[in-house]
Design an enzyme around this catalytic site. Structure first.
Site, short mmCIF file in Angstrom:
data_model
loop_
_atom_site.label_atom_id
_atom_site.label_comp_id
_atom_site.label_asym_id
_atom_site.label_seq_id
_atom_site.Cartn_x
_atom_site.Cartn_y
_atom_site.Cartn_z
N PRO A 12 1.13 4.56 9.25
CA PRO A 12 0.02 4.30 8.30
C PRO A 12 0.44 3.17 7.37
CG PRO A 12 1.09 6.35 7.69
CD PRO A 12 1.53 5.86 8.84
N ASP A 35 -0.27 -6.72 14.20
CA ASP A 35 -1.74 -6.74 13.41
C ASP A 35 -1.66 -7.02 12.03
OD1 ASP A 35 -3.15 -6.46 15.80
OD2 ASP A 35 -3.13 -4.32 15.78
N LYS A 57 -6.43 -10.47 11.69
CA LYS A 57 -7.55 -11.35 11.43
C LYS A 57 -7.24 -12.64 10.54
CE LYS A 57 -11.32 -7.88 12.07
NZ LYS A 57 -11.10 -6.66 11.69
N GLY A 89 -0.61 2.49 12.53
CA GLY A 89 -1.09 3.78 12.95
C GLY A 89 -0.72 4.34 14.36
N ASP A 90 -1.42 4.77 14.90
CA ASP A 90 -1.15 5.17 16.46
C ASP A 90 -1.81 4.20 17.24
OD1 ASP A 90 -0.39 7.42 18.30
OD2 ASP A 90 -2.02 6.62 19.04
N VAL A 93 -5.34 5.25 18.63
CA VAL A 93 -6.32 5.65 17.73
C VAL A 93 -7.10 4.47 17.21
CG1 VAL A 93 -7.16 6.95 15.53
CG2 VAL A 93 -5.35 7.68 17.14
N MET A 170 -12.47 2.68 8.90
CA MET A 170 -13.36 1.37 9.10
C MET A 170 -14.65 1.73 8.58
SD MET A 170 -12.15 -0.02 12.70
CE MET A 170 -12.30 1.30 13.60
N1 SAH Z 1 -4.63 2.85 14.78
C1 SAH Z 1 -5.04 2.97 13.44
C2 SAH Z 1 -6.06 2.80 12.62
C3 SAH Z 1 -6.69 1.33 13.12
S1 SAH Z 1 -8.34 1.17 12.36
C4 SAH Z 1 -4.44 4.35 12.85
O1 SAH Z 1 -4.12 5.13 13.83
O2 SAH Z 1 -4.25 4.68 11.74
C5 SAH Z 1 -8.25 0.83 11.08
C6 SAH Z 1 -8.74 1.49 10.17
O3 SAH Z 1 -7.60 2.60 9.75
C7 SAH Z 1 -8.69 1.08 8.62
O4 SAH Z 1 -9.98 0.40 8.33
C8 SAH Z 1 -8.81 2.20 7.69
O5 SAH Z 1 -9.91 2.96 7.90
C9 SAH Z 1 -7.51 2.95 8.30
N2 SAH Z 1 -6.33 2.77 7.90
C10 SAH Z 1 -5.16 2.43 8.29
N3 SAH Z 1 -4.12 2.27 7.76
C11 SAH Z 1 -4.54 2.55 6.54
C12 SAH Z 1 -3.92 2.98 5.10
N4 SAH Z 1 -2.67 2.74 5.28
N5 SAH Z 1 -4.74 3.60 4.45
C13 SAH Z 1 -6.14 3.98 4.45
N6 SAH Z 1 -6.44 3.62 5.59
C14 SAH Z 1 -5.98 2.99 6.59
#
Ligand code: SAH
Length: 243
Positions: A12, A35, A57, A89-90, A93, A170
């Site tokens: 995260p 990313d 982006k 993240g993952d 997801v 999101m």
């Molecule tokens: N693959 C990622 C999600 C990608 S979509 C995962 O598994 O976490 C991107 C969205 O993830 C962002 O718009 C937000 O809603 C969330 N996100 C990702 N990292 C975050 C963070 N450190 N704090 C809060 N929201 C986060």
């Protein structure tokens, strides 16, 4: 001979939340395709010879099209390189990792997935919010707030009836509408709800409110993307102080 692509979850945000396997891949990479949500501190772990390719982006808000990203991965691995596709993240997801894995399979490029801690669970944990709890939530549901082709993909009537924790990724640009939909379709307006911004980063911030007050309170506190929206009794268990 073709190289290989590793679809790696970076976790995260806090660089210590990548897995050992993910870090291992990163330290051996010849190219890293990353990313916007990936912590720059992690990128410093790549070897000196490694090519760093930013597909996040742009400032003008035009994302690099997914086809182009797929083409870059195929091209890099085609050069015989060990390629790390590093995602926040993952990778599976809401990260389009599935689409990338499909494109690589079609191109005959070997691909392995290294899971990561998703913000949807681990980000909430860093804010002291347990996604499940025997007394409060026996399921959780992770949904996107993003509209696809301008259309809302969700059946809010069904989502409002769920007793488990609702985690929305999101969703910040539609926060007020999302809360309104859930209340209109029967979820209690006093249900605890929170927004966690920049989860696991030093600048993490949170607003704890109810379904009816969340949008206004988080706007007043200036919370914006990237943020997690969490709706359900577990939000009130946050171990950290609300703003
Ligand atoms: N693959 C990622 C999600 C990608 S979509 C995962 O598994 O976490 C991107 C969205 O993830 C962002 O718009 C937000 O809603 C969330 N996100 C990702 N990292 C975050 C963070 N450190 N704090 C809060 N929201 C986060």
């Amino acid at each position: 001979m073709s190289g290989k692509v590793w679809l790696v979850g970076a976790g995260p945000g806090d660089p210590r939340l990548i897995t050992l396997m993910g870090m291992d891949c990163l330290r051996r990479a010849d190219a890293v395709v990353y990313d916007r949500l990936v912590n720059p501190l992690l990128l410093a772990e790549a070897p000196a010879h490694c090519e760093m390719i930013d597909v996040g982006k742009r400032a003008d808000h035009h994302p690099i099209p997914q086809d182009r990203i797929n083409a870059i991965l195929i091209e890099q691995a085609g050069m015989g390189r060990e390629v790390v596709r590093l995602k926040g993240g993952d990778p599976f997801v809401f990260g389009r990792g599935g689409e990338e894995a499909e494109a690589l399979a079609r191109a005959g490029i070997p691909c392995e997935v290294v899971p990561g801690i998703t913000s949807a669970i681990g980000g909430l944990a860093r804010a002291g919010i347990p996604v499940t709890h025997r007394d409060f939530a026996s399921s959780f549901h992770v949904i996107t707030g993003h509209l696809r082709d301008g259309k809302d993909p969700h059946n809010w009537r069904v989502l409002a009836q769920l007793e488990g924790t609702l985690v929305i990724l999101m969703g910040m640009s539609r926060l007020a509408e999302i809360c309104r939909q859930l209340i209109t379709h029967g979820r209690d307006a006093d249900t605890p709800a929170a927004v966690v911004m920049n989860a696991s980063h030093p600048e993490q911030r949170m607003v704890l409110a109810t379904l009816s007050t969340l949008a206004e309170r988080s706007a007043r506190a200036g919370l914006a993307a990237p943020s997690l929206i969490v709706i359900g009794e577990v939000a009130s268990l946050s171990l950290l102080q609300s703003l």
